[in-house]
Design a protein around this motif. Structure first.
Motif, short mmCIF file in Angstrom:
data_model
loop_
_atom_site.label_atom_id
_atom_site.label_comp_id
_atom_site.label_asym_id
_atom_site.label_seq_id
_atom_site.Cartn_x
_atom_site.Cartn_y
_atom_site.Cartn_z
N MET A 1 0.84 -1.19 0.00
CA MET A 1 0.00 0.00 0.00
C MET A 1 0.88 1.23 0.00
SD MET A 1 -2.91 1.45 0.02
CE MET A 1 -3.87 -0.04 0.20
N THR A 2 0.63 2.15 -0.87
CA THR A 2 1.35 3.40 -0.90
C THR A 2 0.96 4.23 0.32
OG1 THR A 2 1.36 3.39 -3.29
CG2 THR A 2 1.83 5.49 -2.21
N THR A 3 1.97 4.76 1.00
CA THR A 3 1.69 5.62 2.14
C THR A 3 1.54 7.05 1.69
OG1 THR A 3 4.05 5.86 2.54
CG2 THR A 3 2.91 4.14 3.76
N CYS A 4 0.96 7.85 2.56
CA CYS A 4 0.75 9.26 2.27
C CYS A 4 1.92 10.04 2.85
CB CYS A 4 -0.56 9.75 2.88
SG CYS A 4 -0.82 11.52 2.71
N GLU A 5 2.56 10.87 2.04
CA GLU A 5 3.65 11.68 2.52
C GLU A 5 3.31 13.14 2.34
OE1 GLU A 5 8.41 12.52 1.72
OE2 GLU A 5 7.47 10.67 1.03
N SER A 6 3.50 13.92 3.37
CA SER A 6 3.28 15.35 3.28
C SER A 6 4.20 16.04 4.26
CB SER A 6 1.82 15.70 3.59
OG SER A 6 1.48 15.25 4.89
N LEU A 7 4.36 17.33 4.09
CA LEU A 7 5.20 18.10 4.99
C LEU A 7 4.32 18.72 6.05
CD1 LEU A 7 7.94 19.31 5.73
CD2 LEU A 7 7.39 21.27 4.27
N ARG A 8 4.60 18.38 7.30
CA ARG A 8 3.86 18.99 8.40
C ARG A 8 4.50 20.34 8.69
NH1 ARG A 8 4.05 19.62 13.88
NH2 ARG A 8 2.02 19.69 14.91
N PRO A 9 3.79 21.45 8.43
CA PRO A 9 4.37 22.77 8.62
C PRO A 9 4.41 23.15 10.09
CG PRO A 9 2.09 22.97 7.95
CD PRO A 9 2.41 21.50 7.96
N SER A 10 4.94 24.34 10.36
CA SER A 10 4.94 24.84 11.72
C SER A 10 3.50 25.09 12.14
CB SER A 10 5.74 26.14 11.80
OG SER A 10 5.10 27.15 11.03
N LYS A 11 3.27 25.20 13.46
CA LYS A 11 1.92 25.39 13.98
C LYS A 11 1.25 26.62 13.37
CE LYS A 11 1.42 22.17 17.23
NZ LYS A 11 0.27 21.26 17.28
N ALA A 12 2.02 27.70 13.20
CA ALA A 12 1.42 28.93 12.69
C ALA A 12 0.93 28.78 11.26
CB ALA A 12 2.43 30.07 12.77
N ASP A 13 1.61 27.91 10.48
CA ASP A 13 1.25 27.75 9.07
C ASP A 13 0.34 26.56 8.81
OD1 ASP A 13 2.87 29.94 8.42
OD2 ASP A 13 4.65 28.67 8.24
N GLU A 14 0.02 25.82 9.84
CA GLU A 14 -0.74 24.58 9.66
C GLU A 14 -2.16 24.88 9.18
OE1 GLU A 14 -1.81 21.15 12.76
OE2 GLU A 14 0.34 21.42 12.42
N PRO A 15 -2.64 24.15 8.16
CA PRO A 15 -4.01 24.39 7.69
C PRO A 15 -5.02 24.07 8.77
CG PRO A 15 -3.10 22.38 6.73
CD PRO A 15 -1.97 23.06 7.43
N ARG A 16 -6.12 24.82 8.78
CA ARG A 16 -7.13 24.64 9.82
C ARG A 16 -7.96 23.38 9.59
NH1 ARG A 16 -8.40 28.41 13.13
NH2 ARG A 16 -10.67 28.22 12.97
N TYR A 17 -8.08 22.95 8.35
CA TYR A 17 -8.83 21.74 8.04
C TYR A 17 -8.01 20.85 7.12
CZ TYR A 17 -12.98 24.06 9.93
OH TYR A 17 -13.86 24.68 10.76
N LEU A 18 -7.77 19.62 7.55
CA LEU A 18 -7.18 18.64 6.66
C LEU A 18 -8.23 18.19 5.66
CD1 LEU A 18 -5.10 16.17 8.85
CD2 LEU A 18 -4.22 17.82 7.19
N PRO A 19 -7.84 17.88 4.42
CA PRO A 19 -8.81 17.26 3.51
C PRO A 19 -9.38 15.98 4.12
CG PRO A 19 -6.84 17.93 2.32
CD PRO A 19 -6.54 18.11 3.79
N ILE A 20 -10.59 15.65 3.73
CA ILE A 20 -11.26 14.46 4.27
C ILE A 20 -10.41 13.21 4.09
CG2 ILE A 20 -13.25 12.93 3.92
CD1 ILE A 20 -14.87 15.50 3.25
N ALA A 21 -9.77 13.09 2.92
CA ALA A 21 -9.00 11.88 2.62
C ALA A 21 -7.71 11.77 3.43
CB ALA A 21 -8.67 11.82 1.13
N GLU A 22 -7.30 12.85 4.08
CA GLU A 22 -6.05 12.83 4.84
C GLU A 22 -6.28 12.27 6.25
OE1 GLU A 22 -2.75 14.05 3.98
OE2 GLU A 22 -3.63 13.67 2.02
#
Length: 611
Positions: free
Chosen positions: A1-22
């Motif tokens: 299974m392919t894993t999901c890779e993303s960059l976790r930003p700093s707290k200040a830059d973190e998106p308020r809502y992750l996409p549903i699929a994340e």
């Protein structure tokens, strides 16, 4: 299974809502939680699937509540399931170290400990060192109830009027207003553990030391692997099929055998739109199809549990809309009033947020066919129906014989006007036809002459009024030439030969109008108004129905390509929401049982066609 890779930003830059699929799903077959790729639990309803939430940040980042746990430095993240289990692992890759969070709910038997609903988060540093932060911010009753926080014998206890939760931690945490916060650093080989338990009513806080968490991890692995070992599937898509089976098992409510359509509410079918529904209930249609899929894989216990749910928890009462409702509470209750939570903004501003579901009062004739078909399969592959079950089947079929020609709201639960939907009549035909098979096979008493007369009348009605000479296709309902992907069930239900010229013409028409890169729209709401504003994405179950229809029609290469394409729309864990949007994003409640059962069926039949 392919894993999901993303960059976790700093707290200040973190998106308020992750996409549903994340997100990934964990649970204990009583309730479930969504864990984001950023390490945050942003959906969790303690006690049971349809109970009020304590973490609902996926529906409101400010008021919903969340359980945040992640490194306090920028990190790349990957997420996967521990092989052949429902234990979720989120890995963090930072400059100075690699860590992971193992999320799971231990599977407990029917003892009192099952009421604890333990949620365990096990943090490990596997390379180097990493600083972590944790924030536990429950918001009880969908954020409608306030709560107090106290410390008791080393536990952090959150008390609301209706529910108390205890947080046990192997590292120090401090009370911060209504929340609990902590910061700690782990070096290579070190671990920390957080456990969240329901307490009260005789349940006292209990410790969850690092060693105990390790033991519970091992026992949970053994449970899921032991269950999955009973699968008979040995086909080409074993990993995806087994992930779907594990997901369906996770959506089962163990105390009654009910199966929820999805563990979430109000995740939007269109971002910013109003098509937001509560799916945390047992749809007769969904559950019956799930039994079909699980029986195909050899999971007869689940079929037996669902049959028990129907016979012991659902009260069949004759009424103007029939003896069956389209859905029930997971405890069998019939009352599911719909209300709007106006204080929650909804996922990415998609309002309203709803709990309950007014569709419970709709007349949907297709559920009788879905139910009796599942009982037919259970009788064939599981164990013979009891005399009480057969009495129920006879009562339902007699009602169908009297009422099959009524207009209804149809499989898609439209909130427009009732119509004489082809799919509803198709499944009424299935209800009678499958009951006749059971009666003939078992020599059971039945009004066979009346049943056969009604069955044949439905067949003729569909062939005469469900066929459009103008479109050269079977259509959504009588009186219009609108196409509907639900007719893909015609050959799957054995109503029509998959190579019948009328069916092949219909398949071509559907492919031209409703199919986009293997993805299938249910219908065109502009041509068939459904009483709601906005657009919707392609409906994932229909895409798998399309694959199965192609394979049964002998178009095996097309079917395999469509199936492989559809697999690319799964999320990184192999999970599907209800719909796929224009740019491939997943929308709607997540994960959806309906979609995963259709994947299993499509894979099974495509394997057989490929030989």
């Amino acid at each position: 299974m392919t894993t999901c890779e993303s960059l976790r930003p700093s707290k200040a830059d973190e998106p308020r809502y992750l996409p549903i699929a994340e997100h990934g799903l964990i649970g204990d077959m009583r309730t479930a939680a969504l864990v984001g790729t950023n390490g945050t639990i942003d959906w969790y309803c303690p006690l049971r699937f349809d109970a009020p939430s304590v973490f609902a940040a996926i529906l409101d980042a400010d008021r919903g509540g969340a359980f945040e746990l992640a490194p306090d430095v920028p990190a790349r993240t990957k997420q996967f399931y521990f092989p052949d289990t429902n234990i979720l692992i989120t890995r963090f890759f930072a400059d100075n170290g690699v860590g992971e969070v193992q999320d799971f709910m231990p599977i407990v038997d029917d003892s009192r400990e099952a009421d604890r609903h333990r949620l365990i988060r096990r943090v490990l540093c596997v390379r180097g060192s990493l600083p972590f932060t944790v924030r536990v911010a429950p918001r009880f009753d969908y954020g409608r109830q306030t709560h107090a926080v106290r410390t008791e014998h080393g536990h952090t206890v959150f008390d609301s009027p209706d529910l108390s939760l205890a947080l046990t931690s192997s590292v120090p945490v401090e009370i911060d207003g209504p929340d609990a916060r902590g910061a700690f650093t782990l070096h290579e080989g070190q671990a920390a553990v957080f456990a969240l338990d329901r307490i009260g009513g005789g349940l006292k806080p209990r410790a969850c030391a690092v060693l105990e968490a390790e033991e519970l991890f091992g026992s949970t692995v053994r449970f899921w692997r032991s269950w999955l070992s009973h699968s008979r599937y040995r086909g080409r898509w074993r990993e995806m099929v087994h992930r779907s089976a594990l997901t369906l098992k996770l959506l089962t409510y163990a105390p009654t055998g009910a199966l929820v359509a999805a563990p979430t509410t109000s995740l939007p079918e269109q971002i910013g739109g109003e098509r937001n529904w509560d799916y945390r209930y047992a749809w007769v249609r969904d559950a019956a199809f799930c039994i079909y899929a699980l029986l195909r894989l050899g999971f007869t216990d689940e079929a037996r549990a669902f049959a028990r749910f129907l016979s012991e928890n659902i009260c069949l009462q004759p009424g103007p809309d029939g003896p069956l409702q389209i859905m029930y509470g997971i405890d069998g209750r019939s009352d599911i009033p719909e209300t709007e939570l106006t204080h929650l903004q909804g996922h990415l501003g998609s309002s309203p947020v709803r709990i309950g579901n007014d569709a419970v009062a709709q007349l949907q004739l297709d559920i009788y066919g879905a139910l009796i078909d599942s009982l037919y399969l259970y009788d064939k592959w599981g164990e013979p129906l009891s005399s009480a079950h057969w009495d129920t089947v006879g009562m339902l079929v007699n009602w169908v014989c009297d009422n099959w020609d009524q207009p209804d709201e149809g499989i898609w639960e439209t909130r427009g006007k009732a119509q004489k939907f082809l799919y509803s009549r198709l499944m009424c035909w299935v209800a009678i036809e499958r009951a006749m098979r059971i009666a003939n096979h078992r020599g059971l008493p039945a009004d066979v002459l009346r049943w056969a007369e009604t069955r044949d009348a439905i067949y003729r009605r569909i062939m005469e009024r469900g066929w459009s000479e103008k479109r050269k296709a079977f259509v959504q309902h009588e009186g219009e030439d609108v196409l509907d992907a639900a007719v893909l069930m015609m050959p799957l239900a054995k109503f029509i030969s998959p190579t019948d010229p009328k069916w092949l013409s219909t398949l071509d028409a559907l492919g031209e109008e409703l199919v986009s890169d293997s993805l299938v729209y249910r219908y065109d709401p502009r041509r068939s108004p459904d009483g709601l504003r906005g657009e919707e994405g392609t409906f994932s179950i229909c895409s798998f129905w399309y694959v199965e229809a192609l394979s049964r029609a002998g178009r095996v290469d097309e079917a395999r390509l469509a199936f492989e394409k559809m697999l690319t729309y799964a999320n990184h864990l192999g999970l599907y929401a209800e719909e796929i949007g224009r740019t491939g994003e997943q929308t709607g409640n997540f994960p959806q049982a309906f979609t995963h059962l259709a994947l299993i069926s499509a894979a099974f039949n495509l394997d057989r066609a490929l030989g």
